[in-house]
Design a protein around this motif. Structure first.
Motif, short mmCIF file in Angstrom:
data_model
loop_
_atom_site.label_atom_id
_atom_site.label_comp_id
_atom_site.label_asym_id
_atom_site.label_seq_id
_atom_site.Cartn_x
_atom_site.Cartn_y
_atom_site.Cartn_z
N LEU A 182 -70.54 -53.90 -142.12
CA LEU A 182 -70.94 -53.39 -143.43
C LEU A 182 -69.80 -53.51 -144.44
CD1 LEU A 182 -72.86 -50.16 -142.34
CD2 LEU A 182 -73.76 -52.48 -142.69
N PHE A 183 -70.17 -53.83 -145.68
CA PHE A 183 -69.24 -53.81 -146.80
C PHE A 183 -69.97 -53.17 -147.97
CE2 PHE A 183 -67.56 -55.70 -150.71
CZ PHE A 183 -66.22 -55.33 -150.59
N ALA A 184 -69.47 -52.03 -148.43
CA ALA A 184 -70.09 -51.27 -149.51
C ALA A 184 -71.55 -50.94 -149.20
CB ALA A 184 -69.98 -52.03 -150.83
N GLY A 185 -71.83 -50.70 -147.92
CA GLY A 185 -73.17 -50.32 -147.51
C GLY A 185 -74.10 -51.48 -147.24
N PHE A 186 -73.63 -52.72 -147.45
CA PHE A 186 -74.45 -53.91 -147.22
C PHE A 186 -73.96 -54.62 -145.96
CE2 PHE A 186 -74.79 -53.04 -151.71
CZ PHE A 186 -76.12 -53.31 -152.01
N ALA A 187 -74.91 -55.16 -145.18
CA ALA A 187 -74.55 -55.90 -143.97
C ALA A 187 -74.16 -57.32 -144.36
CB ALA A 187 -75.71 -55.92 -143.00
N THR A 188 -72.99 -57.73 -143.93
CA THR A 188 -72.53 -59.10 -144.17
C THR A 188 -72.57 -59.95 -142.91
OG1 THR A 188 -70.23 -58.48 -143.77
CG2 THR A 188 -71.03 -58.35 -146.05
N ALA A 189 -72.72 -59.31 -141.77
CA ALA A 189 -72.74 -60.02 -140.49
C ALA A 189 -73.28 -59.08 -139.42
CB ALA A 189 -71.33 -60.50 -140.12
N ILE A 190 -73.54 -59.66 -138.25
CA ILE A 190 -73.89 -58.89 -137.06
C ILE A 190 -72.94 -59.34 -135.97
CG2 ILE A 190 -75.68 -58.41 -135.34
CD1 ILE A 190 -77.75 -59.19 -137.50
N GLU A 191 -72.26 -58.40 -135.33
CA GLU A 191 -71.27 -58.72 -134.33
C GLU A 191 -71.62 -58.10 -132.99
OE1 GLU A 191 -67.52 -57.09 -135.43
OE2 GLU A 191 -68.22 -55.01 -135.34
N VAL A 192 -70.95 -58.60 -131.95
CA VAL A 192 -71.10 -58.05 -130.61
C VAL A 192 -70.16 -56.87 -130.46
CG1 VAL A 192 -70.82 -58.48 -128.15
CG2 VAL A 192 -71.78 -60.26 -129.63
N VAL A 193 -70.68 -55.75 -129.97
CA VAL A 193 -69.87 -54.57 -129.71
C VAL A 193 -70.16 -54.12 -128.28
CG1 VAL A 193 -69.40 -52.16 -130.32
CG2 VAL A 193 -69.85 -53.84 -132.12
N GLU A 194 -69.16 -54.14 -127.43
CA GLU A 194 -69.33 -53.65 -126.07
C GLU A 194 -69.44 -52.13 -126.10
OE1 GLU A 194 -69.92 -55.54 -123.62
OE2 GLU A 194 -69.53 -57.38 -124.73
N PRO A 195 -70.18 -51.53 -125.16
CA PRO A 195 -70.39 -50.08 -125.19
C PRO A 195 -69.12 -49.27 -125.26
CG PRO A 195 -71.82 -51.09 -123.57
CD PRO A 195 -70.91 -52.18 -124.08
N SER A 196 -68.04 -49.72 -124.63
CA SER A 196 -66.81 -48.95 -124.59
C SER A 196 -65.83 -49.37 -125.68
CB SER A 196 -66.13 -49.11 -123.23
OG SER A 196 -65.85 -50.48 -122.97
N ALA A 197 -66.22 -50.36 -126.50
CA ALA A 197 -65.30 -50.89 -127.50
C ALA A 197 -65.28 -50.02 -128.73
CB ALA A 197 -65.70 -52.31 -127.88
N SER A 198 -64.21 -50.10 -129.48
CA SER A 198 -64.10 -49.38 -130.73
C SER A 198 -64.78 -50.20 -131.84
CB SER A 198 -62.63 -49.16 -131.09
OG SER A 198 -62.02 -50.41 -131.35
N ALA A 199 -64.81 -49.63 -133.02
CA ALA A 199 -65.47 -50.33 -134.13
C ALA A 199 -64.76 -51.62 -134.49
CB ALA A 199 -65.51 -49.41 -135.36
N GLY A 200 -63.51 -51.77 -134.05
CA GLY A 200 -62.76 -52.99 -134.40
C GLY A 200 -62.84 -54.05 -133.34
N SER A 201 -64.01 -54.20 -132.72
CA SER A 201 -64.15 -55.22 -131.68
C SER A 201 -64.11 -56.61 -132.27
CB SER A 201 -65.50 -55.00 -130.96
OG SER A 201 -66.53 -55.13 -131.87
N PRO A 202 -63.81 -57.62 -131.44
CA PRO A 202 -63.73 -58.99 -131.96
C PRO A 202 -65.07 -59.44 -132.53
CG PRO A 202 -62.77 -58.81 -129.76
CD PRO A 202 -63.46 -57.52 -130.03
N LYS A 203 -65.00 -60.23 -133.58
CA LYS A 203 -66.20 -60.72 -134.23
C LYS A 203 -66.48 -62.13 -133.72
CE LYS A 203 -65.39 -57.94 -138.39
NZ LYS A 203 -64.26 -57.23 -137.81
N ILE A 204 -67.66 -62.31 -133.16
CA ILE A 204 -68.06 -63.61 -132.65
C ILE A 204 -69.32 -63.99 -133.38
CG2 ILE A 204 -68.68 -64.94 -130.60
CD1 ILE A 204 -67.33 -62.73 -128.95
N PHE A 205 -69.30 -65.13 -134.08
CA PHE A 205 -70.43 -65.46 -134.93
C PHE A 205 -71.06 -66.77 -134.49
CE2 PHE A 205 -69.59 -62.04 -137.67
CZ PHE A 205 -68.23 -61.97 -137.90
N ALA A 206 -72.37 -66.89 -134.77
CA ALA A 206 -73.10 -68.13 -134.51
C ALA A 206 -73.91 -68.44 -135.75
CB ALA A 206 -74.01 -67.97 -133.29
N PRO A 207 -74.05 -69.70 -136.11
CA PRO A 207 -74.77 -70.05 -137.32
C PRO A 207 -76.26 -69.88 -137.22
CG PRO A 207 -74.06 -72.02 -136.18
CD PRO A 207 -73.44 -70.87 -135.46
N ALA A 208 -76.83 -69.96 -136.03
CA ALA A 208 -78.28 -69.85 -135.92
C ALA A 208 -78.64 -69.51 -134.50
CB ALA A 208 -78.96 -71.16 -136.32
#
Length: 446
Positions: A420-446
């Motif tokens: 989220l940035f200013a309340g808007f979603a800019t991406a969707i990332e993978v978050v492991e259950p035990s991970a903190s909010a700063g988990s690595p961002k892994i992106f795919a185009p489609a």
């Protein structure tokens, strides 16, 4: 699938499901209903270049003709010595045969298992074993490939595969010829009522080790949720570049067309010239395409009767920057674009850009999801991971062919969280259950 999310009530789109369940309905019943009322309406259109890669003619099927062929195929499948609810693999490209085969397996009371036609022998074997396939329907030729021969090798290694059948000329020895099956198969009405539809099996991330089961009603519900954003009217055309090999292809293609009473045209093997010809065919059209094609589409002079463009993403994903220019002579008009995100095989979430349903808004505040709770609800858990429930996202994992028992109304967690940035979603990332909010961002185009 994971356990129930522990998100707070204000993070849910609709915390309490509707009291009354949605009407139970199948894809086949939708086909039959339109065939009765509008028999001459076009149901499925084959690509013009089909003879080049399959040695089969390109056929345009009306709803009445499609319903008749589906029933002929279903009668033949019911004649096989298989118990109700058997798993039948479909290893087909996204042509008319794929649509008819999915509907025929449903009408025969069996479970259609969606096998990507690109899979090699080892992956097909793993899927057959994990799902306990009893039969497979495929095609003799697909370009330079021979799917039927590949599956003959699978059958030699997996003895549970009792029936192997294929469309097309030059069907290998020992394989049932489905073209003959349709023309010369069992005639007359079946003895007794048709069996109940048994649902579909697909594979998370195209992994044969991760099969999941979804009822036919859930497929219809997923398509209905998608159509709230896409707004396809009866007799309009859906032109899809995504085959029915998983939930995203099925819900945005065949299922969406049947729910809307529309026409489905697919391009199983993408060719730029064939795509340009198909796109310019007259009539109101709704395009379904992988999201990575957005830049290519934005540079084209698109037809004026292109009503919408569904850009289909796979989570995790980074959303492209949004151009809101609407007065250019070329490029995608903002009001025509729908972003559709597939959360593995759990849910399909669609929203029209520039509206209150824009996914950048809905993912930021799940309570903005304007769908009936019985159809789909969404919430963010304590770790911001998204969870879904409702008929459109009711799915259960399979273990050695057996469904796991999941309580009704349970939230289906995903490993994905919005960025989220200013309340808007800019991406969707993978978050492991035990991970903190700063988990690595892994992106795919489609």
């Amino acid at each position: 699938m994971k356990g129930a999310s522990q998100g707070t009530p204000d993070a849910a789109s609709h915390e309490t499901p509707a009291d009354a369940p949605l009407r139970r309905i199948s894809l086949g019943s939708l086909l039959s209903a339109t065939a009765r009322r509008h028999p001459d309406r076009i149901a499925v259109v084959d690509p013009a270049d089909k003879p080049d890669w399959s040695d089969r003619p390109a056929i345009t099927w009306t709803y009445a003709a499609a319903a008749e062929i589906v029933e002929r195929l279903a009668r033949g499948l019911r004649s096989w010595r298989l118990p109700p609810g058997s798993r039948i693999g479909l290893c087909l490209p996204g042509s008319a045969e794929s649509a008819l085969a999915i509907l025929a397996v449903e009408a025969a009371g069996h479970v259609a298992c969606l096998l990507p036609v690109s899979w090699d022998e080892d992956r097909l074997l793993a899927a057959a074993q994990n799902v306990a396939l009893s039969a497979v329907l495929t095609q003799a030729r697909l370009g330079s490939a021979a799917p039927a021969e590949r599956l003959c090798a699978v059958a030699a290694r997996y003895f549970g595969l009792r029936y192997l059948a294929a469309f097309g000329p030059d069907v290998p020895d020992g394989v049932i010829n489905l073209d003959r099956f349709v023309l010369d198969g069992p005639a007359g009405e079946p003895a007794g009522p048709a069996p109940a539809a048994a649902g579909i099996v697909s594979f998370i991330g195209g992994d044969p080790e991760q099969p999941v089961y979804r009822s036919g009603e859930s497929v219809v519900a997923a398509a209905a949720a998608h159509l709230v954003a896409m707004r396809v009217a009866p007799a309009e055309r859906i032109l899809s570049l995504i085959g029915p090999h998983d939930l995203r292809g099925l819900a945005t293609g065949l299922a969406a067309a049947l729910v809307a009473g529309a026409t489905l045209e697919t391009l199983p093997l993408f060719d730029g010239a064939a795509f340009a010809t198909a796109l310019r065919r007259p009539g109101p059209t709704h395009l379904v395409a992988p999201a990575f094609l957005e830049k290519n589409l934005a540079g084209r002079d698109l037809p004026t009767d292109l009503r919408s463009v569904a850009l289909v993403h796979r989570a995790p994903v980074r959303f492209p920057s949004r151009s809101r220019a609407v007065d250019r002579s070329q490029g995608l008009r903002l009001e025509t674009v729908i972003d559709t995100v597939a959360f593995d095989e759990t849910a399909i979430l669609s929203g029209r850009r520039g509206t209150t349903g824009d996914l950048s808004l809905v993912l930021g505040k799940p309570e903005r999801l304007a769908l009936p709770a019985a159809l789909m609800s969404m919430r963010r858990g304590a770790d911001d991971r998204l969870a879904f429930r409702g008929q459109a996202c009711t799915v259960t994992p399979l273990q050695r062919g057996n469904r796991q028992a999941i309580p009704s109304g349970m939230w289906q967690e995903t490993p994905y969280a919005p960025v989220l940035f200013a309340g808007f979603a800019t991406a969707i990332e993978v978050v492991e259950p035990s991970a903190s909010a700063g988990s690595p961002k892994i992106f795919a185009p489609a």
